[in-house]
Enzyme design. Structure first.
Site, PDB file in Angstrom:
ATOM      1  CD  GLU A 206     -17.630  72.908  23.279  1.00  0.00           C
ATOM      2  OE1 GLU A 206     -16.813  73.376  22.479  1.00  0.00           O
ATOM      3  OE2 GLU A 206     -17.304  72.197  24.256  1.00  0.00           O
TER       4      GLU A 206
ATOM      5  CD  GLU B 142     -17.810  67.740  23.970  1.00  0.00           C
ATOM      6  OE1 GLU B 142     -16.686  68.248  24.108  1.00  0.00           O
ATOM      7  OE2 GLU B 142     -18.524  67.916  22.973  1.00  0.00           O
TER       8      GLU B 142
HETATM    9  C1  BG6 Z   1     -15.077  70.436  22.720  1.00  0.00           C
HETATM   10  C2  BG6 Z   1     -15.717  70.064  21.420  1.00  0.00           C
HETATM   11  O1  BG6 Z   1     -14.767  71.789  22.638  1.00  0.00           O
HETATM   12  O2  BG6 Z   1     -13.869  69.886  23.083  1.00  0.00           O
HETATM   13  C3  BG6 Z   1     -15.055  68.913  20.690  1.00  0.00           C
HETATM   14  O3  BG6 Z   1     -17.104  69.882  21.497  1.00  0.00           O
HETATM   15  C4  BG6 Z   1     -13.557  68.957  20.891  1.00  0.00           C
HETATM   16  O4  BG6 Z   1     -15.436  68.977  19.346  1.00  0.00           O
HETATM   17  C5  BG6 Z   1     -13.278  68.811  22.376  1.00  0.00           C
HETATM   18  O5  BG6 Z   1     -12.882  68.017  20.135  1.00  0.00           O
HETATM   19  C6  BG6 Z   1     -11.803  68.765  22.754  1.00  0.00           C
HETATM   20  O6  BG6 Z   1     -11.132  69.915  22.385  1.00  0.00           O
HETATM   21  P1  BG6 Z   1      -9.889  69.873  21.412  1.00  0.00           P
HETATM   22  O7  BG6 Z   1      -9.688  71.285  20.987  1.00  0.00           O
HETATM   23  O8  BG6 Z   1      -8.740  69.354  22.195  1.00  0.00           O
HETATM   24  O9  BG6 Z   1     -10.283  69.004  20.281  1.00  0.00           O
END
Ligand code: BG6
Length: 462
Positions: free
Chosen positions: A168, A367
């Protein structure tokens, strides 16, 4: 049992993590400081419940146990990142042998358990000394990153085949240079554009270096958070808002990563507003040659937009938001804990877009996941009954399955995340894992979704 949704043979079932979010041990093993260690020292109040990155989920000490847990639930792949400030404290120069031993141990343990490691080089965690030199605004930092990437290929490329340059990369641009949720908390679009551009140059240079290493079966790619922009309506003003949003938030990285060039319309907008980054001769060819072999897609939520209601403040800083307003679609389904819309079909739309406009590049869901606050309230007999997470994963997988049936080149699905972890400013607020983590004792406990995914991976479908 009847399997309604069967996935292709050798589909990648697994989960994703990042070094700063799981390792802990920030003062151990010779690790240098990164921007998160520093920001937390300076302003602990900006992190949920004042919880910092010092110990997180303690993977540094518990990796063996965690890898056993992954194996138990049927993982055949796992994404981790290397902490640059652990491997090369200060960001350039001598390699930290304790870090080499740690990452060797993790990689070997994964392979011994038939779990293929996917290794990412940068997940938001710039070594502090390099940030003080200007971070991604500096071309010297790009050179330091290239040297770090080469070192990693050399150290671990005999066993790791799947490499990723960035996770990202737009998030440090947004967080650090536009919207104040990452260090160095700058609000300046011109500097943001420079950071974004240099990140892509760093990606292309790492790809170039990778290709000289001749890693047998090796592939190098990038992981992007693709957030489809859906217009409120077909009104031309809404359509234009959505197209420009897509340029800023998706195509700014997707086009150079997969097509090797920036969209002309994005360049025109930045030029018109005096926000173009400094470039160097030879960069175009570098970007063209640096296209990814494989694309990781992080998908959490769609972005819904409409034409702006009001003219932007002429005295305020230039922002991508000068071109759109966010649109709250009536009736949208929400993950109310995280404040993100759930729109499962988005995963399908992304895949179809990759097929139709990006050469059907080999990809996977790197993800997807559901962060939930106070998950303890769903505990029964010692196990968190996360039926909402099972439903979330299942419904996304159905759309992914449909995309694959229609010829999309998607090879796997990784959940964010293996176990609950430290999530930047939100720290341990929202829990994402198949395994819960007690942040005091660090004890791991499988959630209901862990048992469910085990069955799904074993049946290669559901
Ligand atoms: C993604 C990232 O944006 O989402 C992670 O690659 C992150 O590092 C995950 O933890 C979840 O988002 P958040 O802001 O709830 O931690």
């Amino acid at each position: 049992m009847t399997i309604h949704y069967k996935f292709p043979k050798d589909f990648w079932w697994g989960s994703a993590t990042s070094a700063t979010q799981i390792e802990g041990a920030t003062d151990e093993g010779g690790k240098g400081k990164n921007i998160w260690d520093h920001w937390y020292e300076k302003e602990p109040n900006r992190f949920f419940d004042n919880v910092g990155p010092e110990s997180t989920s303690d993977f540094y000490h518990r990796y063996k146990e965690d890898i056993q847990l992954m194996k138990e639930i049927g993982h055949n792949t796992f994404r981790m990142s290397i902490s640059w400030s652990r491997l090369i404290p200060g960001g350039r120069g001598e390699v930290n042998q304790e870090a080499v031993t740690f990452y060797n141990n993790v990689i070997d343990e994964l392979i011994a358990n038939d779990i293929e490691p996917f290794v990412n080089l940068f997940h938001f965690d710039m070594p502090l000394e390099l940030q003080e030199e200007g971070g991604w605004e500096s071309r010297e930092v790009v050179s330091a990153y290239t040297a770090y990437a080469k070192e990693a290929f050399h150290l671990f490329g005999d066993r790791v085949q799947k490499w990723f340059t960035f996770n990202e990369p737009i998030v440090p641009v947004e967080g650090g240079y536009l919207y104040d949720f990452h260090y160095p908390n700058v609000v300046d679009a011109r500097r943001a554009a420079q950071v974004a551009y240099h990140t892509m140059i760093a990606h292309a240079k790492a790809v170039e270096a990778f290709r000289t290493c001749n890693i047998a079966g090796g592939q190098i790619g990038i992981i992007l958070n693709l957030t489809p922009s859906y217009p409120r309506s077909n009104n031309p003003a809404d359509l234009k808002a959505s197209r420009i949003t897509d340029l800023f938030f998706n195509r700014s990285f997707l086009d150079p990563s997969v097509l090797g060039e920036y969209p002309a319309e994005l360049i025109d907008i930045l030029r018109e507003h005096g926000q173009l980054p400094v470039t160097e001769k030879g960069d175009k060819a570098l970007l063209k040659a640096g296209v990814a072999d494989i694309l990781g897609v992080n998908y959490y939520q769609p972005r819904r937009v409409k034409a702006k209601e009001h003219l932007p403040n002429p005295y305020g800083p230039f922002m991508p938001d000068w071109f759109f307003d966010n649109y709250e679609m009536p009736g949208r389904k929400m993950n109310k804990y995280r404040g993100w819309e759930i729109y499962e079909k988005g995963i399908y739309d992304i895949m179809i877009n990759l097929k139709e406009n990006y050469g059907n590049i080999e990809s996977f869901i790197s993800e997807n996941g559901m962060g939930v606050q106070d998950e303890g309230r769903f505990e029964q007999d010692g196990e968190i009954q996360d039926d909402y997470r099972i439903e979330f994963i299942r419904e996304h997988l159905k759309w992914l399955h449909k995309a694959i049936e229609e010829g999309c080149n998607a090879k796997g699905y990784h959940l964010w995340s293996t176990m609950d972890n430290w999530s930047w400013m939100n720290a341990y607020k929202n829990r994402y894992g198949f395994f819960s983590v007690d942040i005091e004792t660090k004890q791991r406990t499988p959630k209901k979704s862990a048992h469910w995914i085990k069955e799904v991976s074993e049946n290669n479908g559901f």
